[in-house]
Scaffold this motif. Structure first.
Motif, short mmCIF file in Angstrom:
data_model
loop_
_atom_site.label_atom_id
_atom_site.label_comp_id
_atom_site.label_asym_id
_atom_site.label_seq_id
_atom_site.Cartn_x
_atom_site.Cartn_y
_atom_site.Cartn_z
N ASP A 184 1.99 14.07 0.00
CA ASP A 184 0.81 14.86 0.35
C ASP A 184 0.20 14.38 1.67
O ASP A 184 -0.18 15.19 2.52
CB ASP A 184 -0.23 14.80 -0.78
CG ASP A 184 -0.56 13.37 -1.21
OD1 ASP A 184 0.27 12.47 -0.96
OD2 ASP A 184 -1.64 13.15 -1.78
N ASN A 197 0.76 -1.25 0.00
CA ASN A 197 0.00 0.00 0.00
C ASN A 197 0.78 1.30 0.00
O ASN A 197 0.28 2.32 0.44
CB ASN A 197 -0.94 0.03 1.20
CG ASN A 197 -2.35 0.01 0.72
OD1 ASN A 197 -2.77 0.93 0.01
ND2 ASN A 197 -3.06 -1.05 1.02
N SER A 229 1.82 0.12 -7.23
CA SER A 229 1.00 -0.13 -8.42
C SER A 229 0.73 1.15 -9.18
O SER A 229 0.72 1.15 -10.42
CB SER A 229 -0.34 -0.75 -8.03
OG SER A 229 -0.15 -1.81 -7.16
N1 LIG Z 1 -2.73 10.63 -1.50
C1 LIG Z 1 -1.92 9.76 -2.11
N2 LIG Z 1 -2.37 8.51 -2.31
C2 LIG Z 1 -1.55 7.63 -2.93
C3 LIG Z 1 -0.25 7.99 -3.35
N3 LIG Z 1 0.30 6.91 -3.92
C4 LIG Z 1 -0.60 5.91 -3.86
N4 LIG Z 1 -1.72 6.34 -3.27
C5 LIG Z 1 -2.92 5.55 -2.98
O1 LIG Z 1 -2.54 4.53 -2.09
C6 LIG Z 1 -3.28 3.34 -2.32
C7 LIG Z 1 -2.37 2.17 -2.52
O2 LIG Z 1 -1.61 2.32 -3.70
P1 LIG Z 1 -1.11 1.07 -4.53
O3 LIG Z 1 -0.35 1.60 -5.68
O4 LIG Z 1 -2.21 0.13 -4.78
O5 LIG Z 1 -0.10 0.44 -3.48
P2 LIG Z 1 0.86 -0.80 -3.67
O6 LIG Z 1 2.15 -0.39 -3.11
O7 LIG Z 1 0.83 -1.28 -5.05
O8 LIG Z 1 0.17 -1.82 -2.70
P3 LIG Z 1 0.16 -3.39 -2.79
O9 LIG Z 1 -0.50 -3.71 -4.11
O10 LIG Z 1 -0.63 -3.77 -1.60
O11 LIG Z 1 1.59 -3.81 -2.72
C8 LIG Z 1 -4.17 3.65 -3.51
O12 LIG Z 1 -5.44 4.00 -3.03
C9 LIG Z 1 -3.48 4.82 -4.17
O13 LIG Z 1 -4.42 5.60 -4.87
C10 LIG Z 1 0.20 9.33 -3.10
O14 LIG Z 1 1.32 9.72 -3.41
N5 LIG Z 1 -0.68 10.17 -2.49
#
Ligand SMILES: Nc1nc2c(ncn2[C@@H]2O[C@H](COP(=O)(O)OP(=O)(O)OP(=O)(O)O)[C@@H](O)[C@H]2O)c(=O)[nH]1
Lengths: 644, 90
Positions: free
Chosen positions: A121, A15, A19
């Motif tokens: 942010d 998270n 992704s």
């Molecule tokens: N506000 C904000 N939200 C973010 C940012 N980067 C990612 N998100 C949110 O964080 C959540 C998780 O992002 P993912 O890209 O799915 O995370 P991941 O690292 O791939 O997570 P896993 O698939 O569990 O390994 C999503 O709801 C994104 O929209 C950011 O820089 N700012």
């Protein structure tokens, strides 16, 4: 232009935004599959940048690089063995300490890396300020601040990554453990000097002290003596510190992460709790958390199923509209039957499964990415424990009431294979919408609503007891909830849609052939007048054991294709929709009971095959058929005695 | 199950009141269950010597919400029974 190939991996906690960054980098040029021989997902994509063809690998979200879970093993093997040209470590700036703990382990793997300090942010919102220059200096790793969801910093990240690869990387600062541990690690490194290892020596030395099984095994093959020395040393450390050696090392690593975090971040706690905080408190509240959850889930349910029903009807009207055309073209002979059988299979898949699966995936990802899924798991953990599962399993089980297919696919959110399997098994027992049609349309309408209700209650009891049984029967560590509840976030729609798209195409590839074959088989059986004989063959079971008319054998076979066909075919074969004329109350009840339990429909079987392989899918199928038949016969006898 | 140590008491995390915090002293292993779950807890930052705060627990013996090292975790009740923390109690 030279076409040089580069491989870059994205690694980090769950998270953190990997992704989203992955999607920004690779656009549509991506492919999601499994790691060879593993059930761990592998997302891979390519991009072209400054004359390079860059392969991007999105590693699973993990908290550590031990061999505790498959995800961790896959990740560290990839980094150590396949040696990507560079690792981009994505860090959640709002939980710096915990993320640095992972970074420190990447450093130990001695891989070239760049850090994406993401979610800037959210960190700002929480009043966290990070001195990036200082952090860069301490770690000796380039750091690019990013806000992935807005695309901020992603280009710079790529630039920096390529620049680092071209320059040949600077060595990150090695982290040092406490005096005694450090000394023992160095001694072990000396012993390892002559060995040929795929992991860096320092890493191996540390992992040996941590009692890492994979590493122990590997070293044991070359030099069992080193392993036993390491074990002794570990004991010594345990005596000195009063905690097991792995505990000591993990603690010290966290201490280092904590020190660095404290040094570079300034915390100005906002005067009043943020909206995020308020939302969290409300949605996990002892009392109001539940009505919020229930209303939200009902709303989702309602949305998925009204959308599904509407689209399903629309699609089937359109697609079945082509039937006369086919009959004209191919006639209604053998050829026509085969062609139409295959086409009808595709139509069935398109109209039954897709209208529900597509919105389901979108909503599941929205729930997961926003963070609400973990709140539901928090609220429902206790109930799910009663069937040997933990809170997260509530989602698939609940989805099962709509359709078992997304339920089985949704079991992915569970952490271990064992939990996935139990949750999927339980989900296939949940009466889906089609089974509700049978229960309500047959028993509810002709026997009485209280008997229909009774069927639901029986089903719930069965779910709880079989869930417990599966939990007891399957070997493995018992389930427990250990879960991060990250801050609420606005999901990134583009990423959600892409993930949905890949899931759906994956489902089509597996399910459609199976549905087509099933449909063809039944069409052929019909064509060659095999249905009657089949009904006769089945009659010992249907007539003698279950006390049903012989034709129900045929309807139950059709029910495999789609459950509500049980009822439709019954009407066709009996020549009436007034079932009271042809069936007694007991027969209706037994038929509904068997139909409710006897087999997941072919689409569900396909989903099971996809998630767990043929063997397990077949086992579940056969078990459920047997179970339903036994229970049906018992119910028939009990009810005849009590004569309703 | 209370252990006395120099004026502070050592109690399972699950007995802490909402809002109370303590310092992790040890994690009790489960008999014959391997050591996966302790590893997982520690990887998430619950190591001996760490300050941990119970925010609240879900009703009917549900999981416990804790804050540790700046992150928010949910721990099943069985887990929370096995984490021992030192707290100041009169
Ligand atoms: N506000 C904000 N939200 C973010 C940012 N980067 C990612 N998100 C949110 O964080 C959540 C998780 O992002 P993912 O890209 O799915 O995370 P991941 O690292 O791939 O997570 P896993 O698939 O569990 O390994 C999503 O709801 C994104 O929209 C950011 O820089 N700012």
């Amino acid at each position: 232009m030279s076409k040089k190939k580069l491989v870059i991996a994205l690694a980090g906690n769950a998270n953190v935004g990997k992704s989203v960054i992955f999607n920004h980098l690779t656009g549509l040029h991506q492919h999601i599959g499994n790691w060879p021989g593993k059930t761990v997902e592998k997302a891979e994509g390519t991009l072209h940048f400054r004359g390079y063809t860059i392969d991007i690998i999105d590693l699973p979200g993990i908290y550590s690089l031990s061999a505790y879970s498959l995800e961790e093993l896959v990740s560290r093997n990839f980094i150590a063995v396949e040696k990507p040209d560079l690792v981009i470590n994505v860090i959640d700036a709002s939980v710096l300490e915990r993320n640095l703990f992972f970074t420190l382990q990447l450093i130990e793997l001695e891989t070239p890396m760049v850090i994406a300090l993401n979610q800037m942010d959210i960190a700002r919102e929480k009043g966290i300020e990070i001195d990036i220059k200082k952090l860069e200096k301490i770690l000796n790793i380039p750091i690019i601040p990013t806000i992935a969801t807005k695309g901020v910093g992603v280009f710079q990240l790529l630039e920096k990554a390529v620049e680092m690869i071209e320059k040949g990387t600077v060595k990150p600062t090695k982290i040092k453990y406490g005096g005694e541990v450090e000394e023992k690690v160095n001694n072990l490194i000396k012993m390892l000097e002559k060995l040929q290892l795929k992991y860096p020596r320092r890493y191996v030395a540390i992992k040996l002290l941590e009692g890492d099984q994979e590493i122990e095994q590997r070293v044991n093959e070359i030099s069992p003596q080193i392993v036993s020395t390491a074990k002794e040393v570990a004991k010594e450390i345990e005596r000195l510190h009063g905690h097991s050696c792995p505990t000591v090392i993990t603690s010290e690593r966290y201490e280092v992460a904590g020190c660095i975090a404290r040094e570079v971040q300034k915390l100005v706690i906002p005067a009043k709790p943020s909206i995020n905080e308020k939302l969290h408190n409300m949605t996990t509240h002892k009392i109001i958390g539940y009505p919020i959850m229930i209303s939200l889930l009902l709303l989702i349910f309602y949305l998925i199923f009204t959308f599904g029903n509407y689209t399903s009807d629309l699609l089937s009207n359109i697609l079945y509209g082509f039937k006369p055309l086919f009959v004209d073209l191919f006639g209604s002979g053998f050829l026509g039957t085969i062609v139409w059988g295959a086409i009808e299979g595709i139509i069935a898949g398109t109209t039954i499964a897709l209208p529900y699966i597509v919105p389901f995936y979108i909503i599941l990802y929205l729930l997961e990415d926003s963070g609400y899924l973990s709140r539901i798991a928090f609220l429902m953990d206790n109930v799910m424990h009663k069937m040997g599962l933990h809170g997260k399993a509530f989602i698939p089980v609940m989805l099962g009431f709509g359709c078992n297919v997304p339920a089985c696919l949704g079991c992915r959110i569970m952490e271990t294979e064992r939990e996935r399997l139990i949750a999927a098994f339980v989900s296939t027992l949940v009466p889906c919408a089609a089974r509700s049609v049978i229960i309500l349309g047959l028993v509810g309408a002709f026997v009485g609503i209280q008997w229909a209700l009774m069927l639901y209650i029986i089903d719930l009891l069965i779910i709880f007891s079989l869930g417990r049984l599966a939990f007891k029967a399957l070997p493995g560590e018992s389930t427990a909830l250990i879960m991060e509840m990250h801050d609420y976030k606005l999901p990134h729609l583009n990423t959600v849609l892409k993930e949905t798209w890949f899931r759906v195409t994956e489902f089509i590839k597996i399910a459609f052939p199976l549905i087509v074959v099933g449909s063809l088989t039944i069409k052929l059986a019909e064509f060659f007048d095999l249905l009657e004989p089949v009904a006769t063959i089945l009659s010992p079971v249907t007539v003698i054991w279950l006390g049903l008319p012989a034709v129900t054998g045929i309807t139950l076979i059709f029910g495999v294709l789609r459950k509500e066909l049980t009822l439709v075919m019954l009407a066709t074969l009996m020549g009436t929709t007034d079932f009271a004329v042809v069936l007694t109350h007991v027969q209706m009840f037994v038929l509904a009971l068997v139909a409710m339990l006897y087999i997941p429909c072919v689409a569900t079987i396909a989903a099971l095959v996809k998630e767990f392989g043929w063997k397990k899918a077949l086992f579940i199928t056969i078990f459920e058929i047997t179970f339903a038949i036994i229970l049906g016969g018992v119910a028939f006898r009990l009810l005849t005695l009590a004569s309703i | 199950m209370e252990r006395q140590s120099s004026g502070r008491v050592e109690v399972p995390l699950s007995t802490l009141r909402d809002g109370e915090s303590g310092v992790v002293s040890s994690i009790m292993p489960r008999h014959g269950k391997g050591w996966g779950f302790e590893k997982r807890l520690m990887d998430l930052g619950i190591t001996p010597g760490t300050r941990i705060t119970v925010v609240k627990s879900a009703p009917f013996h549900g999981p416990v919400e804790v804050l540790v090292r700046g992150s928010r975790l949910a721990l099943g009740r069985g887990m929370a029974d096995r984490i021992f923390v030192e707290v100041d109690r009169k």
